[in-house]
Scaffold this motif. Structure first.
Motif, PDB file in Angstrom:
ATOM      1  N   VAL A 179       5.431  -6.048  -0.924  1.00 27.68           N
ATOM      2  CA  VAL A 179       5.739  -4.703  -0.429  1.00 27.68           C
ATOM      3  C   VAL A 179       6.602  -3.955  -1.438  1.00 27.68           C
ATOM      4  O   VAL A 179       6.367  -2.778  -1.728  1.00 27.68           O
ATOM      5  CB  VAL A 179       6.438  -4.783   0.943  1.00 27.68           C
ATOM      6  N   SER A 180       7.613  -4.641  -2.014  1.00 31.39           N
ATOM      7  CA  SER A 180       8.465  -4.007  -3.025  1.00 31.39           C
ATOM      8  C   SER A 180       7.648  -3.606  -4.252  1.00 31.39           C
ATOM      9  O   SER A 180       7.806  -2.496  -4.783  1.00 31.39           O
ATOM     10  CB  SER A 180       9.587  -4.965  -3.442  1.00 31.39           C
TER      11      SER A 180
ATOM     12  N   ALA B  93       4.407  -3.011  -4.401  1.00 29.09           N
ATOM     13  CA  ALA B  93       3.492  -1.923  -4.052  1.00 29.09           C
ATOM     14  C   ALA B  93       4.217  -0.577  -4.021  1.00 29.09           C
ATOM     15  O   ALA B  93       3.689   0.436  -4.486  1.00 29.09           O
ATOM     16  CB  ALA B  93       2.846  -2.206  -2.701  1.00 29.09           C
ATOM     17  N   ASN B  94       5.439  -0.552  -3.499  1.00 29.51           N
ATOM     18  CA  ASN B  94       6.193   0.700  -3.457  1.00 29.51           C
ATOM     19  C   ASN B  94       6.554   1.189  -4.850  1.00 29.51           C
ATOM     20  O   ASN B  94       6.491   2.389  -5.143  1.00 29.51           O
ATOM     21  CB  ASN B  94       7.460   0.505  -2.615  1.00 29.51           C
TER      22      ASN B  94
ATOM     23  N   GLY C  94       1.934   1.771  -1.781  1.00 27.12           N
ATOM     24  CA  GLY C  94       2.416   1.340  -0.479  1.00 27.12           C
ATOM     25  C   GLY C  94       1.446   1.574   0.654  1.00 27.12           C
ATOM     26  O   GLY C  94       1.621   1.018   1.745  1.00 27.12           O
ATOM     27  N   LYS C  95       0.422   2.384   0.420  1.00 31.39           N
ATOM     28  CA  LYS C  95      -0.551   2.665   1.477  1.00 31.39           C
ATOM     29  C   LYS C  95      -1.835   1.867   1.320  1.00 31.39           C
ATOM     30  O   LYS C  95      -2.822   2.116   2.025  1.00 31.39           O
ATOM     31  CB  LYS C  95      -0.867   4.166   1.511  1.00 31.39           C
TER      32      LYS C  95
ATOM     33  N   ILE D  96      -1.289  -3.868   2.141  1.00 36.71           N
ATOM     34  CA  ILE D  96       0.106  -3.643   2.506  1.00 36.71           C
ATOM     35  C   ILE D  96       0.217  -3.246   3.972  1.00 36.71           C
ATOM     36  O   ILE D  96       1.149  -3.657   4.680  1.00 36.71           O
ATOM     37  CB  ILE D  96       0.737  -2.571   1.603  1.00 36.71           C
ATOM     38  N   LYS D  97      -0.738  -2.492   4.456  1.00 38.97           N
ATOM     39  CA  LYS D  97      -0.725  -2.090   5.861  1.00 38.97           C
ATOM     40  C   LYS D  97      -0.908  -3.288   6.791  1.00 38.97           C
ATOM     41  O   LYS D  97      -0.506  -3.236   7.951  1.00 38.97           O
ATOM     42  CB  LYS D  97      -1.830  -1.063   6.121  1.00 38.97           C
TER      43      LYS D  97
END
Length: 239
Positions: free
Chosen positions: A107-108, A110-111, A116-117, A121-122
């Motif tokens: 998650v980190s 991807a951001n 992040g979308k 990740i979802k």
């Protein structure tokens, strides 16, 4: 294929394939890039693969958490409700700690990369994984239920992965869990094979306890009496 869920141990001392073996082996290598901008290339592909496997492995438990089943805790056993030793249950703390580490990193990453979308990740149910728990004896609970340990001095410390080599148990953010980890280490004692002593030294260091970390390091360098030594005793062996 439907997913099943069980709250009782399945059998005694059987070995089942653990999907957590994959992140257990790969996370230490991948952590070498943690905190840097070098997320592209092979490492991010491995992280994505790990994350996808972890998401697919999880099932919804009866209390609304994402859990693992079946699950074991590295060569350790507990006393099942029928009074017999067993080793297979669900959502061992080691499983959850490994999954949290993978989810947190992906998650980190991807951001940072502006992704992040992404669909993967979802799918990460980060907030819904089974929380760490403290057992009645004040230690880190090793399984999802507060079973009695079959061997309180077992040298495997897999349920403390969140402290080291993971990052989800820290003195700055989870002081209560650190105190429980300290209790777990005291229960395990200082004796043991070299690999366990080394891990204990690292765990004490991450608890900011230089005294006990130093004791573990000194234990590694003591000369072992090969005549009266117990099997796999840690220390230095003379040629």
């Amino acid at each position: 294929m439907s997913k099943s869920y069980s709250t009782v141990s399945l059998c005694s001392f059987i070995r089942v394939p653990r999907p957590s073996v994959q992140p257990e082996m790969q996370i230490p290598l991948l952590q070498q890039q943690r905190g840097s901008a070098h997320f592209e290339g092979m490492k991010i592909l491995i992280w994505r693969s790990l994350c996808s496997n972890m998401v697919d492995w999880l099932i919804e438990g009866p209390h609304g958490y994402s859990e693992t089943n079946p699950s074991t805790s590295s060569e350790h056993a507990f006393i099942s409700p029928d009074g017999k030793p067993a080793s297979v249950s669900h959502s061992s703390t080691m499983d959850i700690a490994l999954i949290r580490e993978v989810f947190s990193f992906i998650v980190s990453a991807a951001n940072i990369l502006g992704r992040g979308k992404d669909d993967l990740i979802k799918r990460v149910p980060h907030a819904q994984t089974t929380p760490y728990r403290i057992a009645r004896g004040g230690t880190i609970m090793e399984w999802a239920q507060d079973f009695k340990d079959a061997d309180i001095h077992n040298q495997h410390l897999s349920h403390l992965f969140g402290l080291f080599s993971g990052h989800t148990i820290t003195p700055e953010k989870t002081l209560d869990l650190c105190r429980a980890a300290e209790k777990s280490l005291f229960n395990g004692g200082k004796e043991g094979p070299g690999w366990s002593t080394t891990w204990k030294a690292a765990l004490w260091a991450h608890l900011r306890d230089n005294k006990h970390a130093h004791q573990m390091i000194k234990f590694l360098f003591r000369l072992v009496d090969t005549v009266d030594a117990v099997p796999f005793e840690g220390g230095i062996y003379s040629n």
